[in-house]
Enzyme design. Sequence first.
Site, mmCIF file in Angstrom:
data_model
loop_
_atom_site.group_PDB
_atom_site.id
_atom_site.type_symbol
_atom_site.label_atom_id
_atom_site.label_comp_id
_atom_site.label_asym_id
_atom_site.label_seq_id
_atom_site.Cartn_x
_atom_site.Cartn_y
_atom_site.Cartn_z
ATOM 1 N N GLY A 86 -2.743 9.050 -3.679
ATOM 2 C CA GLY A 86 -4.037 9.525 -4.193
ATOM 3 C C GLY A 86 -3.959 10.833 -4.948
ATOM 4 N N ASP A 98 0.860 -1.186 0.000
ATOM 5 C CA ASP A 98 0.000 0.000 0.000
ATOM 6 C C ASP A 98 0.892 1.230 0.000
ATOM 7 O OD1 ASP A 98 -2.317 1.660 0.335
ATOM 8 O OD2 ASP A 98 -1.917 1.779 2.477
ATOM 9 N N SER A 99 0.277 2.375 -0.231
ATOM 10 C CA SER A 99 1.024 3.637 -0.165
ATOM 11 C C SER A 99 1.447 3.962 1.266
ATOM 12 C CB SER A 99 0.142 4.762 -0.698
ATOM 13 O OG SER A 99 -1.055 4.809 0.051
ATOM 14 N N CYS A 117 -11.160 2.949 -0.749
ATOM 15 C CA CYS A 117 -9.867 3.410 -0.233
ATOM 16 C C CYS A 117 -9.559 2.603 1.018
ATOM 17 C CB CYS A 117 -9.927 4.894 0.107
ATOM 18 S SG CYS A 117 -8.443 5.498 0.922
ATOM 19 N N THR A 118 -8.297 2.235 1.135
ATOM 20 C CA THR A 118 -7.902 1.360 2.244
ATOM 21 C C THR A 118 -8.108 1.978 3.626
ATOM 22 O OG1 THR A 118 -5.701 2.245 1.890
ATOM 23 C CG2 THR A 118 -6.177 0.093 0.957
ATOM 24 N N HIS A 119 -8.149 3.297 3.696
ATOM 25 C CA HIS A 119 -8.310 3.942 5.009
ATOM 26 C C HIS A 119 -9.773 3.943 5.485
ATOM 27 C CE1 HIS A 119 -4.303 5.347 4.173
ATOM 28 N NE2 HIS A 119 -4.257 6.069 5.278
ATOM 29 N N CYS A 126 -4.055 -1.090 -2.204
ATOM 30 C CA CYS A 126 -4.170 0.366 -2.316
ATOM 31 C C CYS A 126 -5.030 0.633 -3.534
ATOM 32 C CB CYS A 126 -2.779 0.978 -2.515
ATOM 33 S SG CYS A 126 -2.790 2.746 -2.864
ATOM 34 N N ASN A 127 -6.157 1.272 -3.330
ATOM 35 C CA ASN A 127 -7.053 1.529 -4.458
ATOM 36 C C ASN A 127 -6.412 2.432 -5.496
ATOM 37 O OD1 ASN A 127 -10.188 0.687 -4.071
ATOM 38 N ND2 ASN A 127 -9.112 0.791 -2.132
ATOM 39 N N GLU A 135 -5.401 9.350 9.339
ATOM 40 C CA GLU A 135 -4.008 9.308 9.794
ATOM 41 C C GLU A 135 -3.774 10.144 11.040
ATOM 42 O OE1 GLU A 135 -1.665 9.847 6.256
ATOM 43 O OE2 GLU A 135 -1.947 7.736 5.775
#
Length: 287
Positions: A62, A29-30, A203-205, A92-93, A171
């Site tokens: 992103g 992922d990023s 989105c992964t978040h 990661c999308n 975050e």
Amino acid sequence: MTQVHFARASSSYPKNKIRRHTFVIGIFDSGVGGMTVAKAVEQLLPEKRLVYFGDLARTPYGSKSPETICKYARQITEFLLNRGAKIIVIACNSAASVASDLLAAEFPVPVFEVITPAIEKALAVTASNRIGVIGTRATIKSNIYEAKIRQARRDAVVISQPCPLLVPLVEEGWLDKRETKMILRRYLHPLKHKGVDTLVLGCTHYPLLKHLISPRIGNQVNVIDSSTAVADMVKKYLQNHPEMDKALSNGGENLYYVSDVTDAARATAQRIFGRNLDLIQVDVEGN
Ligand code: DGL
């Protein structure tokens, strides 16, 4: 197929942890958001070994161009293959939306990504064929969700909404703040107004905000979490490919690499896993 080069590891790379003939599921992922995927894979395939890479030094993806994201995705895939990855999961999308075809074409391993399984899940549960997608600017701009959904179901209506403020809020750990709820209400309003019955968290978040998203979009709306969807897909793949299932190493420690270590990343990782993670710093540039 490209040749696989050895990644240049930083001096902090723990060489004693490299073992030959250890074959793992490589996830990247990023940053640390993709750990929602790693956690889902850990829970579904507890006996398998994972190697994770989070590109914290270069996050966010992103807001970056497709060319830059593809370059990073290649470097990371080479790094993971050199750590024994037999399967790559793009957690990661933003990376999946622009780099998954490229990685699948260039590397000799199966490449999974978070978009396809999330779409499959969404199409399986929608009754009205009105599907909302939220994600970063890169993901929404790539139009990948809409294109793939409409390819699978021509009469589906896809309403997409970029939500650039959500990643920084996660975050910062603002998972229950009034400001986060206000911003979510604003982002979700057009989707709610257009009557979606299914919402893809692209989105992964965003799984970390699911508890705020569901009541604001409407509890009757199906909220699709791509992290569990991709873990399900990898599990099914291994059930159908016993040779790969056998080739992957069982037991042992999962390793979590990052290109930078920050306090915020440590805190987010802790929040995702509910435990402290040993984050190993490594440099994958210059391949
Ligand atoms: N992991 C990214 C994604 O799923 C979000 C963070 C970023 O923008 O890098 O799109």
